[in-house]
Structure formats: C-alpha cells, structure tokens
Design an enzyme around this catalytic site. Structure first.
Site, PDB file in Angstrom:
ATOM      1  CE  LYS A  35      -0.426  -0.116   5.006  1.00 32.01           C
ATOM      2  NZ  LYS A  35      -1.028  -0.391   6.073  1.00 32.01           N
ATOM      3  NE  ARG A 130      -5.082   0.363  11.589  1.00 25.72           N
ATOM      4  CZ  ARG A 130      -4.221   0.268  10.498  1.00 25.72           C
ATOM      5  NH1 ARG A 130      -3.754   1.400  10.086  1.00 25.72           N
ATOM      6  NH2 ARG A 130      -4.043  -0.973   9.897  1.00 25.72           N
TER       7      ARG A 130
HETATM    8  C1  LIG Z   1      -0.177  -1.071   6.679  1.00 29.48           C
HETATM    9  C2  LIG Z   1      -0.305  -2.413   7.420  1.00 29.48           C
HETATM   10  C3  LIG Z   1       0.668  -3.372   7.535  1.00 29.48           C
HETATM   11  C4  LIG Z   1       2.221  -3.038   7.254  1.00 29.48           C
HETATM   12  O1  LIG Z   1       2.679  -2.047   8.085  1.00 29.48           O
HETATM   13  P1  LIG Z   1       4.241  -1.692   7.706  1.00 29.48           P
HETATM   14  O2  LIG Z   1       4.598  -0.714   8.962  1.00 29.48           O
HETATM   15  O3  LIG Z   1       4.339  -0.642   6.334  1.00 29.48           O
HETATM   16  O4  LIG Z   1       5.081  -2.805   7.615  1.00 29.48           O
HETATM   17  C5  LIG Z   1       0.778  -4.474   8.268  1.00 29.48           C
HETATM   18  N1  LIG Z   1      -0.781  -4.841   8.839  1.00 29.48           N
HETATM   19  C6  LIG Z   1      -1.617  -3.969   8.595  1.00 29.48           C
HETATM   20  C7  LIG Z   1      -3.150  -4.175   9.109  1.00 29.48           C
HETATM   21  C8  LIG Z   1      -1.579  -2.632   8.147  1.00 29.48           C
HETATM   22  O5  LIG Z   1      -2.705  -1.744   7.673  1.00 29.48           O
END
Ligand SMILES: *Cc1c(COP(=O)(O)O)cnc(C)c1O
Length: 359
Positions: A35, A130
């Site tokens: 993402k 969250r």
């Molecule tokens: C964005 C996200 C990740 C990845 O996080 P990073 O810090 O980029 O490794 C993993 N799990 C969830 C639920 C996320 O939203």
C-alpha cells in the site's frame, strides 16, 4: 519529467531478501504489503521474486491491478472491509483481514457461488486501538464462523503503532497468542497463522523477543524504506537508499531570511516563525503539498535545509551547498508519509531504476 519518485530496484530487492531470510530462519512466513507504493507493479514483482509468499494491500483498486499481473501468489485485502465492497472482494481477492461478525456473514452470503471457502484473518486489538476484536469477543466471532462455513478463519493478527503508537513486545505478542489459542479451541481446529504484526515487530526478531508460535508477519515499511517509524529507527541490516524524490530548481536567489512587512497566516492557516540569519541563497523547487508531505522529506545533500512549502513550491536554504543552477535537480529521501503521498499524487512521475548508475 519532474517531480518524480525514483525507486531503486536493487536496494528494494536486497531488503526483501534480508527480511525474508531473517523471517525464514525463525519459521516466519512473510507477506509483503504494497500500500505504501500504491501497489507499484515492479515493486510487487520484486517482493514476490525475493521471498514474499503473498501480497497485501488496503485498496481493492490496487488488488485488482495486482491480479492483472498474474504474480502467482495470494492477494489479500489488508483493510477491514466495507460492506459495500464485499462482492468485489469475493470476486477479486484471495483473502481479507476482518474484525466484525457482520463481515463474516456478508462474506458467507457473497460466497454462495464459490467452490472454495473464502479465507480471512481475524484482527485482534492488543491496545493500539485501531482495528481488531477485543479479546473478550472470541466467542461471538467463533459463533459467526460456525454459522458461516463458506468463510474460513486461517489466523489471527495484531497490529502495532498505527493509531496509538503501541509497541510490539513479547508480552503483547503473548496476548495475541492466547486469543488465538482460545479461538482454536472454540473453532475446534488449528489456525495456520499467528500474525505478529507489521515492520515494527521485526525489532522483536532482532532481540529474540518474538514468541516462537508467532509464525507470520505483514511487512511494508521495512522493505520499502529500511525504517521502523514506530520504534523511530532505521534497521542497520536493511538499506535506506531504496527511493528518492527528485524536483527541479525553478528559482535561485539570495533573499532575506525574514519576510518583510506586516504578517498574517500562510496559505495553510499557520503563522510561521523565522530566525533572522541575514541574506541567504534560496532555491525554489517545483514540488509542493499536492505532491508530497514536505515535512517528511530530507535533502540528500546535508548542507541544504527545507524552509517550507506551499501547494506547488518548496523553498530550500542552499547557502552552504555547492554552486547550483536553475534547471538542476535536487534529491530527497522520503519518510513513510512522504512516500505514500508521492506514490498517490497524480502529479508525481514514478520510475523504477534497475541500477544505481542509471541516475
Ligand atoms: C499497513 C499495514 C501493515 C504493514 O505495515 P508496515 O509498517 O508498512 O510494515 C501491516 N498490517 C496492517 C493491518 C496494516 O494496515
């Protein structure tokens, strides 16, 4: 074309390899998170080729683009689903993270035509506040899964540092494990994955603090930037030269360091403050808040400092740098927020370089 966001394929590939080998030594399955770069096709391919067993993205639009690439790995939705996108998820995604019983029921209904159950991972909130079920909701979710056999829960996952800034610790990971075990008991079958978190959980791998039953991580930032913003550090065993912003100088002029005349707020409603350093050489580059979060940029030349930015102009103090010319291109390292906004901005050209020397 400028401004542009340049991705360095070799550095990214090295980061994936290093994270993947560290994970595999500990029996951890690595899923790559795309993402942060809007599922940039070349970067997705680099993740898959170098050790990510699946890809995750928070947007269905990105997953559809990944699907068209035929990468040969499962593609998962990483944001708990909107009810309105459930039909699309079932059609185009191989799995999704969820936290609501409602989603289980809707997925079950939408899967009436599918031959295989739709896989989900149940998010558990261990305090970051969250997404995720509260640990006392296991029974309610287990009931939903029992009532919805076309949805198969293959794991539990926790997230850290996204809202509350809560850090992954051995103790937190053990809480996730105990919720997972409880769910296994209620479902009467084992879970495949205990997903211990995002990039920030890699810090636990370094000091042996990750309980051995944690067998899955979802990693974006560490691969993309070599950093861990939650723990406020760079990984010494990963590369940080994975990408850079480039912008062109459109004005170069010596000006006072304090604005003249009576002052109000800037274009964004802030009242800025200035230190009087006399006349200084300033460069304006054609890059602004429509392209990037300027606070998240660091000039590659440490003798330059970013003074500020409006929508389309960013101003730098370049008094102490080597001589510059209008039309010259300056480079900046982005943090996660700057990378995300740059990847998202339609005004920023993206390009993937295979070799550092192509610059
Ligand atoms: C964005 C996200 C990740 C990845 O996080 P990073 O810090 O980029 O490794 C993993 N799990 C969830 C639920 C996320 O939203």
């Amino acid at each position: 074309m400028y401004p542009r966001l340049v991705y360095h394929a070799e550095a990214l590939a090295e980061n994936v390899q290093r994270v993947a080998s560290r994970c595999s030594r500990e029996g951890i399955t690595l899923w790559g998170v795309t993402k942060g770069v809007c599922a940039q096709p070349e970067i997705a391919r680099i993740m898959v080729r170098n050790g990510c067993r699946a890809l995750m993205d928070s947007r269905m639009r990105n997953l559809r683009a990944l699907k068209a690439q035929d990468l040969g790995v499962p593609l998962w939705l990483l944001r708990i689903p909107m009810s309105s996108e459930i039909p699309e998820i079932v059609e185009h995604a191989d799995g999704a993270v969820i936290s609501m019983a409602e989603s289980v029921h809707l997925l079950h209904q939408a899967c009436a035509q599918r031959r295989h159950p739709f896989e989900v991972m149940l998010m558990v909130d261990i305090g970051d506040l969250r997404e995720g079920i509260w640990p006392d909701e296991v029974d309610a979710l287990a009931e939903a899964f029992s009532a919805c056999p076309r949805v198969r829960c293959i794991g539990v996952g926790a997230n850290w540092g996204c809202y509350g800034g809560v850090l992954p610790t051995e103790e937190n990971e053990k809480k996730l494990l105990s919720v997972g075990r409880l769910l296994e008991g209620r479902l009467g079958q084992p879970l495949t994955y205990f997903s211990g978190g995002n990039s920030s959980a890699l810090s636990l791998l370094e000091n042996g603090g990750l309980p051995s039953r944690i067998n899955h991580l979802r990693v974006g930032e560490a691969i993309l930037l070599g950093t861990d913003v939650t723990n406020m550090r760079s990984f010494p065993w990963l590369r940080q030269d994975t990408m850079e912003f480039q912008a062109e100088i459109v004005e170069l002029r010596r000006k006072p360091s304090v604005p003249l005349g009576k002052r109000g707020a800037d274009a964004f409603g802030n009242v800025p403050e200035f230190e009087d350093r006399g006349y200084r050489l300033r460069a304006i580059v054609a890059l602004g808040r429509q392209d990037v979060r300027p606070e998240g940029l660091t000039p590659l030349d440490p003798r330059m400092t970013i003074l500020g930015a409006s929508s389309d102009h960013m101003i730098l103090d370049v008094e102490d740098a080597d001589p510059l010319k209008v039309g010259e291109v300056l480079s900046f390292r982005p943090d996660y927020g700057a990378m995300l906004q740059g990847a998202t901005s339609a005004y920023v050209e993206k390009c993937v370089l295979e070799e550092p020397s192509e610059l």
